[in-house]
Design a protein around this motif. Structure first.
Motif, PDB file in Angstrom:
ATOM      1  N   SER A 167       0.984  -1.087  -0.031  1.00  0.00           N
ATOM      2  CA  SER A 167      -0.018  -0.156  -0.385  1.00  0.00           C
ATOM      3  C   SER A 167       0.901   1.306  -0.264  1.00  0.00           C
ATOM      4  CB  SER A 167      -0.754   0.063   1.183  1.00  0.00           C
ATOM      5  OG  SER A 167      -2.152  -1.155   1.610  1.00  0.00           O
ATOM      6  N   GLN A 168       1.763   1.198   1.261  1.00  0.00           N
ATOM      7  CA  GLN A 168       2.648   2.557   1.321  1.00  0.00           C
ATOM      8  C   GLN A 168       3.626   2.713  -0.577  1.00  0.00           C
ATOM      9  OE1 GLN A 168       5.409   1.734   4.543  1.00  0.00           O
ATOM     10  NE2 GLN A 168       3.010   1.814   5.970  1.00  0.00           N
ATOM     11  N   LEU A 169       3.984   1.654  -0.662  1.00  0.00           N
ATOM     12  CA  LEU A 169       4.363   1.892  -2.116  1.00  0.00           C
ATOM     13  C   LEU A 169       3.365   1.921  -3.693  1.00  0.00           C
ATOM     14  CD1 LEU A 169       7.035  -2.118  -2.515  1.00  0.00           C
ATOM     15  CD2 LEU A 169       7.795   0.458  -2.370  1.00  0.00           C
ATOM     16  N   MET A 170       2.365   1.490  -3.194  1.00  0.00           N
ATOM     17  CA  MET A 170       1.588   2.132  -4.438  1.00  0.00           C
ATOM     18  C   MET A 170       1.495   3.835  -4.366  1.00  0.00           C
ATOM     19  SD  MET A 170      -1.356  -1.297  -3.869  1.00  0.00           S
ATOM     20  CE  MET A 170      -2.741  -0.099  -4.651  1.00  0.00           C
ATOM     21  N   ALA A 180      -9.102   9.258  -6.578  1.00  0.00           N
ATOM     22  CA  ALA A 180      -9.916   8.447  -5.660  1.00  0.00           C
ATOM     23  C   ALA A 180      -8.983   6.673  -5.593  1.00  0.00           C
ATOM     24  CB  ALA A 180     -11.133   7.403  -6.611  1.00  0.00           C
ATOM     25  N   GLN A 181      -8.005   7.249  -6.003  1.00  0.00           N
ATOM     26  CA  GLN A 181      -7.269   5.237  -5.942  1.00  0.00           C
ATOM     27  C   GLN A 181      -6.463   5.958  -5.051  1.00  0.00           C
ATOM     28  OE1 GLN A 181      -4.683   4.999  -9.668  1.00  0.00           O
ATOM     29  NE2 GLN A 181      -5.959   3.124 -10.301  1.00  0.00           N
ATOM     30  N   ILE A 185      -6.003   3.905  -0.826  1.00  0.00           N
ATOM     31  CA  ILE A 185      -4.731   2.963  -0.421  1.00  0.00           C
ATOM     32  C   ILE A 185      -4.794   3.407   0.861  1.00  0.00           C
ATOM     33  CG2 ILE A 185      -2.383   3.372  -0.892  1.00  0.00           C
ATOM     34  CD1 ILE A 185      -2.889   3.786  -4.121  1.00  0.00           C
ATOM     35  N   THR A 186      -5.281   5.301   1.393  1.00  0.00           N
ATOM     36  CA  THR A 186      -5.128   6.305   2.148  1.00  0.00           C
ATOM     37  C   THR A 186      -5.759   4.951   3.438  1.00  0.00           C
ATOM     38  OG1 THR A 186      -4.446   7.593   1.420  1.00  0.00           O
ATOM     39  CG2 THR A 186      -5.303   7.742   3.783  1.00  0.00           C
ATOM     40  N   GLN A 187      -7.269   4.670   2.796  1.00  0.00           N
ATOM     41  CA  GLN A 187      -8.318   3.243   3.878  1.00  0.00           C
ATOM     42  C   GLN A 187      -7.734   2.078   3.688  1.00  0.00           C
ATOM     43  OE1 GLN A 187     -12.130   2.841   2.002  1.00  0.00           O
ATOM     44  NE2 GLN A 187     -12.876   5.865   2.541  1.00  0.00           N
ATOM     45  N   ILE A 188      -7.182   2.336   2.911  1.00  0.00           N
ATOM     46  CA  ILE A 188      -6.302   0.564   3.035  1.00  0.00           C
ATOM     47  C   ILE A 188      -4.985   0.371   4.192  1.00  0.00           C
ATOM     48  CG2 ILE A 188      -4.543  -1.140   2.127  1.00  0.00           C
ATOM     49  CD1 ILE A 188      -6.361  -0.635  -0.391  1.00  0.00           C
TER      50      ILE A 188
END
Length: 210
Positions: A167-170, A180-181, A185-188
């Motif tokens: 998630s942090q890499l994304m 939106a992505q 990702i922030t929620q994940i």
């Protein structure tokens, strides 16, 4: 179990007790020890002191040194009335000392009292064994639970590490994620850190219990 010094005393004690109890008789100390060590030992022993082959003191001493018979109450029933004789008998572990000539109601009352004490003591020992067994079972269950929590927490941390890492890499990927992505990702990541905190608390709980 009645262990008398004479046949007359044997009949007297047997007749006195047989109305309320099942009475066994031993004509000397050796036979008394054999009966006491048998698979159906007596609940109480009425023991004379002056007997052939082995006196009552010796019989009592052997009874109290044998783990199999040490908890059988012994009442000395004897014509030896000196204080030193009584002290010797009690020091050997006798529960009581009755001097002849006897008072039948007193003998019956003392026999009944000592049998009641033995029943209460035996029940208490059984309860203590049950409690100890329950404690061992509870400790094993607690240990199994702690080991399960520790193992489960470890197993959860491994996939969670991949979720947080990717998630942090994304987040810093190129080209950058769309708004939106990025929100997803922030929620994940947020959910991942929250889950990690919960896992760490579980591990802390397992350590505290341990």
């Amino acid at each position: 179990l009645v262990v008398p010094d004479t046949p007359d005393n044997m009949h007297l004690s047997s007749n006195l007790l047989s109305e309320d109890y099942k009475v066994k008789v031993a004509i000397n100390g050796k036979i008394a020890l054999t009966i006491a060590e048998s698979d159906s030992p007596p609940d109480l022993i009425l023991l004379d002191i002056m007997m052939p082959y082995m006196n009552g003191y010796e019989v009592c001493q052997q009874l109290k040194h044998n783990p199999k018979t040490m908890n059988i109450p012994v009442i000395f029933l004897t014509a030896k009335f000196e204080m030193e004789d009584e002290m010797r008998g009690l020091k050997l572990g006798a529960a009581d000392y009755i001097v002849k000539p006897i008072s039948p109601p007193i003998v019956l009352a003392r026999v009944k009292n000592h049998l009641m004490i033995k029943i209460m003591t035996d029940n208490l020992k059984e309860k203590n064994v049950e409690l100890e067994n329950a404690r061992i079972v509870a400790e094993k269950a607690s240990l199994a639970k702690s080991e399960f929590l520790s193992s489960m927490s470890h197993e959860l941390r491994s996939p969670l590490n991949a979720i947080l890492g990717f998630s942090q890499l994304m987040e810093s990927d190129s080209p950058p994620p769309s708004p939106a992505q990025k929100e997803s990702i922030t929620q994940i990541v947020s959910a991942g850190w929250h889950l990690l905190k919960l896992i760490n608390e579980i591990l802390d709980l397992a350590k505290i219990e341990s």
